[in-house]
Design a protein around this motif. Sequence first.
Motif, PDB file in Angstrom:
ATOM      1  N   GLY A  31      65.496  35.050 -74.961  1.00  0.00           N
ATOM      2  CA  GLY A  31      65.969  34.086 -75.441  1.00  0.00           C
ATOM      3  C   GLY A  31      65.482  32.833 -75.198  1.00  0.00           C
ATOM      4  N   ALA A  32      64.481  32.782 -74.308  1.00  0.00           N
ATOM      5  CA  ALA A  32      63.903  31.270 -74.050  1.00  0.00           C
ATOM      6  C   ALA A  32      62.920  30.775 -75.234  1.00  0.00           C
ATOM      7  N   GLY A  33      62.962  29.487 -75.396  1.00  0.00           N
ATOM      8  CA  GLY A  33      62.326  28.894 -76.479  1.00  0.00           C
ATOM      9  C   GLY A  33      60.816  29.060 -76.271  1.00  0.00           C
ATOM     10  N   PHE A  34      60.011  29.083 -77.064  1.00  0.00           N
ATOM     11  CA  PHE A  34      58.522  29.302 -76.837  1.00  0.00           C
ATOM     12  C   PHE A  34      57.751  28.764 -78.130  1.00  0.00           C
ATOM     13  N   ALA A  35      58.141  28.432 -79.503  1.00  0.00           N
ATOM     14  CA  ALA A  35      57.559  27.994 -80.321  1.00  0.00           C
ATOM     15  C   ALA A  35      57.760  26.504 -80.856  1.00  0.00           C
ATOM     16  N   THR A  36      56.820  25.846 -81.085  1.00  0.00           N
ATOM     17  CA  THR A  36      56.823  24.416 -81.411  1.00  0.00           C
ATOM     18  C   THR A  36      57.628  24.003 -82.526  1.00  0.00           C
ATOM     19  N   PRO A  37      58.714  23.630 -82.639  1.00  0.00           N
ATOM     20  CA  PRO A  37      59.369  23.277 -84.020  1.00  0.00           C
ATOM     21  C   PRO A  37      58.437  22.201 -84.963  1.00  0.00           C
ATOM     22  N   ASN A  38      58.788  22.536 -86.238  1.00  0.00           N
ATOM     23  CA  ASN A  38      58.167  21.655 -87.229  1.00  0.00           C
ATOM     24  C   ASN A  38      58.906  20.457 -87.293  1.00  0.00           C
ATOM     25  N   PRO A  39      58.020  19.123 -87.173  1.00  0.00           N
ATOM     26  CA  PRO A  39      58.903  17.737 -87.317  1.00  0.00           C
ATOM     27  C   PRO A  39      59.598  17.441 -88.424  1.00  0.00           C
ATOM     28  N   ASN A  40      59.381  18.295 -89.656  1.00  0.00           N
ATOM     29  CA  ASN A  40      60.033  18.211 -90.970  1.00  0.00           C
ATOM     30  C   ASN A  40      60.375  19.257 -91.151  1.00  0.00           C
ATOM     31  N   PRO A  41      61.529  19.935 -90.703  1.00  0.00           N
ATOM     32  CA  PRO A  41      61.940  21.284 -90.798  1.00  0.00           C
ATOM     33  C   PRO A  41      62.926  21.257 -92.123  1.00  0.00           C
ATOM     34  N   MET A  42      63.028  22.521 -92.874  1.00  0.00           N
ATOM     35  CA  MET A  42      63.868  22.760 -93.932  1.00  0.00           C
ATOM     36  C   MET A  42      65.351  22.429 -93.397  1.00  0.00           C
ATOM     37  N   PHE A  43      65.708  22.872 -92.338  1.00  0.00           N
ATOM     38  CA  PHE A  43      67.152  22.913 -91.728  1.00  0.00           C
ATOM     39  C   PHE A  43      66.883  22.052 -90.488  1.00  0.00           C
ATOM     40  N   PRO A  44      67.844  21.484 -89.642  1.00  0.00           N
ATOM     41  CA  PRO A  44      67.777  20.682 -88.596  1.00  0.00           C
ATOM     42  C   PRO A  44      67.489  21.782 -87.439  1.00  0.00           C
ATOM     43  N   ASN A  45      66.727  21.319 -86.313  1.00  0.00           N
ATOM     44  CA  ASN A  45      66.249  22.108 -85.402  1.00  0.00           C
ATOM     45  C   ASN A  45      67.242  21.969 -84.015  1.00  0.00           C
ATOM     46  N   PRO A  46      67.785  22.589 -83.215  1.00  0.00           N
ATOM     47  CA  PRO A  46      68.235  22.388 -81.918  1.00  0.00           C
ATOM     48  C   PRO A  46      66.944  21.681 -81.125  1.00  0.00           C
ATOM     49  N   PRO A  47      67.260  20.831 -80.099  1.00  0.00           N
ATOM     50  CA  PRO A  47      66.230  20.310 -79.023  1.00  0.00           C
ATOM     51  C   PRO A  47      65.299  21.115 -78.454  1.00  0.00           C
ATOM     52  N   GLY A  48      64.090  20.928 -78.283  1.00  0.00           N
ATOM     53  CA  GLY A  48      63.215  21.850 -77.390  1.00  0.00           C
ATOM     54  C   GLY A  48      62.594  22.914 -78.311  1.00  0.00           C
ATOM     55  N   LEU A  49      62.008  23.908 -77.589  1.00  0.00           N
ATOM     56  CA  LEU A  49      61.251  24.967 -78.074  1.00  0.00           C
ATOM     57  C   LEU A  49      62.207  26.157 -78.917  1.00  0.00           C
TER      58      LEU A  49
END
Length: 340
Positions: free
Chosen positions: A151-169
């Motif tokens: 469950g650890a984050g590993f993928a870099t989020p899109n700066p302009n996502p379709m839906f809001p992302n939580p902070p971090g990977l």
Amino acid sequence: MKKIGFLSFGHWANHPAYQTRTAADTLLQSIDLAVAAEEIGLDGAYFRVHHFAAQLASPFPLLSAIGAKTSKIEIGTGVIDMRYENPLYMVEDAGAADLISGGRLQLGVSRGSPEQVIDGWRYFGYEPAEGQTDADMGREKVLQFLSKLNGAGFATPNPNPMFPNPPGLLRLEPYAPGLRERIWWGAATNATAVWAAENGMNLQSSTLKFDESGKPFHIQQAEQIRLFKEAWKNAGHQREPRVSVSRSIFALMNDQDRLYFGRDNKSTDKFGYIESDTLAVFGRSYAAEPDRLIEELAKDEAIQEADTVLLTIPNTLGVDYNVHVLSSILEHVAPGLGWR
């Protein structure tokens, strides 16, 4: 005390003696059998995975359906051939099935066994890296799968996502808490059993293993389990591991049982070659009246070392007969062995 489950290979064929003549028959009867197994007090419903064969191949829809119709029984595989799998997509499928079942998934994985076609994983788009064998590829995929289950984050989020992302990977969703501790490795050798322990997986040991000493099957399997437990302890894991063994066990209660399995009452281990040049030992079947079964099974060293026994079932004979097979073991054999 031992957990007792069934293991189905999920065969079907258009044969007059079969109750499972189509894939739909096998899938739907597998669900019904798991529901019935829970009702009689069985602890687990496990399914083998084979590709390019008239057998169960895609476990997660089946496990999810069973999870939705049951409430207590463990549901799992024995085993998924990781050479065919996309580890990240499998994390999502496994997470969904586990959440639907309320955290009852017990997922057996392995590098796989001889298949129906030559290098079948190539048709799924997978190739070993240069210098790798297909077995290496399977074990590498298992490690990828395990690393993403935490469950650890590993993928870099899109700066302009379709839906809001939580902070971090970002991690894969849905996340299933605790599933990482319910992954089992199907080991055919002592070395891979040790490897499973080092990587924090429970151990599934089947009705065959590679011959490494010429000793009877149950003794070789017991030695494998002891090596696994020693490696687990040396690795310093903070939880107790689980170990399952598979057995073909049939209590001869009536004429129908004797017709189907009476010929197996003098079964012995067999040695033979798989994968062309690999000598394996195949464990015997047990078929006898309950008192004799209790006497014979009490001498099985590997069963004594395991906390879980998976009973292989003749799924083609239908739900009612398999409930009879399983009930006979629960009622007339398990108590005499201290399993219940």
